[in-house]
Design a protein around this motif. Structure first.
Motif, PDB file in Angstrom:
ATOM      1  N   SER A   7     -45.577  24.204  33.125  1.00  0.00           N
ATOM      2  CA  SER A   7     -45.281  25.626  33.001  1.00  0.00           C
ATOM      3  C   SER A   7     -45.335  26.064  31.531  1.00  0.00           C
ATOM      4  N   ILE A   8     -44.776  25.239  30.661  1.00  0.00           N
ATOM      5  CA  ILE A   8     -44.819  25.529  29.216  1.00  0.00           C
ATOM      6  C   ILE A   8     -46.264  25.574  28.730  1.00  0.00           C
ATOM      7  N   SER A  12     -48.318  29.070  27.341  1.00  0.00           N
ATOM      8  CA  SER A  12     -48.904  29.225  26.004  1.00  0.00           C
ATOM      9  C   SER A  12     -50.232  29.983  26.036  1.00  0.00           C
ATOM     10  N   ASN A  13     -50.852  30.070  27.210  1.00  0.00           N
ATOM     11  CA  ASN A  13     -52.131  30.778  27.337  1.00  0.00           C
ATOM     12  C   ASN A  13     -51.999  32.176  27.934  1.00  0.00           C
ATOM     13  N   TYR A  14     -50.794  32.593  28.283  1.00  0.00           N
ATOM     14  CA  TYR A  14     -50.594  33.904  28.905  1.00  0.00           C
ATOM     15  C   TYR A  14     -50.694  35.023  27.884  1.00  0.00           C
ATOM     16  N   ASN A  15     -51.070  36.204  28.377  1.00  0.00           N
ATOM     17  CA  ASN A  15     -51.068  37.357  27.478  1.00  0.00           C
ATOM     18  C   ASN A  15     -49.632  37.831  27.273  1.00  0.00           C
ATOM     19  N   THR A  16     -49.427  38.657  26.288  1.00  0.00           N
ATOM     20  CA  THR A  16     -48.086  39.074  25.884  1.00  0.00           C
ATOM     21  C   THR A  16     -47.368  39.849  26.973  1.00  0.00           C
ATOM     22  N   LEU A  17     -48.072  40.701  27.695  1.00  0.00           N
ATOM     23  CA  LEU A  17     -47.425  41.474  28.756  1.00  0.00           C
ATOM     24  C   LEU A  17     -46.879  40.548  29.846  1.00  0.00           C
ATOM     25  N   ILE A  77     -44.224  30.364  22.863  1.00  0.00           N
ATOM     26  CA  ILE A  77     -42.924  30.585  23.512  1.00  0.00           C
ATOM     27  C   ILE A  77     -41.994  31.394  22.623  1.00  0.00           C
ATOM     28  N   ASP A  78     -42.078  31.218  21.322  1.00  0.00           N
ATOM     29  CA  ASP A  78     -41.226  31.923  20.359  1.00  0.00           C
ATOM     30  C   ASP A  78     -41.720  33.365  20.207  1.00  0.00           C
ATOM     31  N   ALA A  93     -40.648  30.781  29.832  1.00  0.00           N
ATOM     32  CA  ALA A  93     -41.763  29.827  29.745  1.00  0.00           C
ATOM     33  C   ALA A  93     -41.740  28.800  30.874  1.00  0.00           C
ATOM     34  N   THR A  94     -40.593  28.615  31.516  1.00  0.00           N
ATOM     35  CA  THR A  94     -40.477  27.555  32.516  1.00  0.00           C
ATOM     36  C   THR A  94     -40.176  28.053  33.922  1.00  0.00           C
ATOM     37  N   ILE A  95     -39.935  29.322  34.094  1.00  0.00           N
ATOM     38  CA  ILE A  95     -39.483  29.847  35.386  1.00  0.00           C
ATOM     39  C   ILE A  95     -40.491  29.624  36.508  1.00  0.00           C
TER      40      ILE A  95
END
Length: 187
Positions: A7-8, A12-17, A77-78, A93-95
């Motif tokens: 999941s982490i 890391s590759n997801y967009n900000t929204l 993640i930060d 990040a882990t949900i």
């Protein structure tokens, strides 16, 4: 633990929204829904007010990631760029590892971000959510990343849902396999 690590890695590759929406979902989740993740997050964040890069490296040491990969995950993640991963950043990040994402949760997150109930997420909504000090260019970038259907500088519910498409499920499953393989090689 491998699902959490996967999941982490995916996060890391997801967009900000999408990251903001996951933070909304994490914030609204109950202990029954994500109790395991909350306990993990508290273990990692309570002692220092957040996880530092050194603590993050230690947590991921079983997975044989390069320093570059660990730093990329950490920066992703930060979200608030504080130099520490706080409790809600960790949960966001882990949900997905806990399977708490369904359309009802996505609709709630969309509605919270769409604070004026226009049916669209706009720069004005993001400014309200993130604060007046956030640069306009950054807000435009968030919209541009997710405005994939009409390119009208606003995010419809359909565009928002598209961020959680079936391809995401395939990617998540493949990442879990890769993480498991990596960890087994290190044992």
């Amino acid at each position: 633990m491998n699902a959490v690590q996967a999941s982490i890695e995916n996060y890391s590759n997801y967009n900000t929204l999408k990251k903001l929406a996951l933070m909304m979902i994490a914030h609204k989740s109950t202990s029954d829904e994500i109790g395991f993740l909350r306990r993990m997050a508290k273990l990692y964040t309570v002692n220092q007010g957040g996880v530092t890069i050194d603590g993050f490296k230690e947590v991921l040491s079983d997975y044989d990631y390069t320093d570059e990969e660990i730093h990329r995950f950490f920066r992703a993640i930060d979200v608030d760029c504080s130099g520490k991963i706080n409790y809600y950043e960790f949960l966001a990040a882990t949900i997905e590892a806990h399977g708490c994402i369904n359309e009802e949760r996505l609709a709630e997150a969309f509605d919270r971000i769409d604070s004026d109930d226009s049916g669209y997420i706009t720069i004005r909504n993001l400014r309200e959510l993130l604060g007046s000090e956030v640069p306009e260019e950054y807000l435009n970038d968030i919209i541009d990343e997710a405005d994939v259907m009409v390119n009208d500088k606003q995010i419809s519910y359909g565009e928002f849902l598209q961020m959680w498409g079936i391809e995401g499920d395939k990617t998540r499953q493949e990442t879990i396999k890769n993480v498991t393989r990596r960890r087994q090689q290190n044992l």
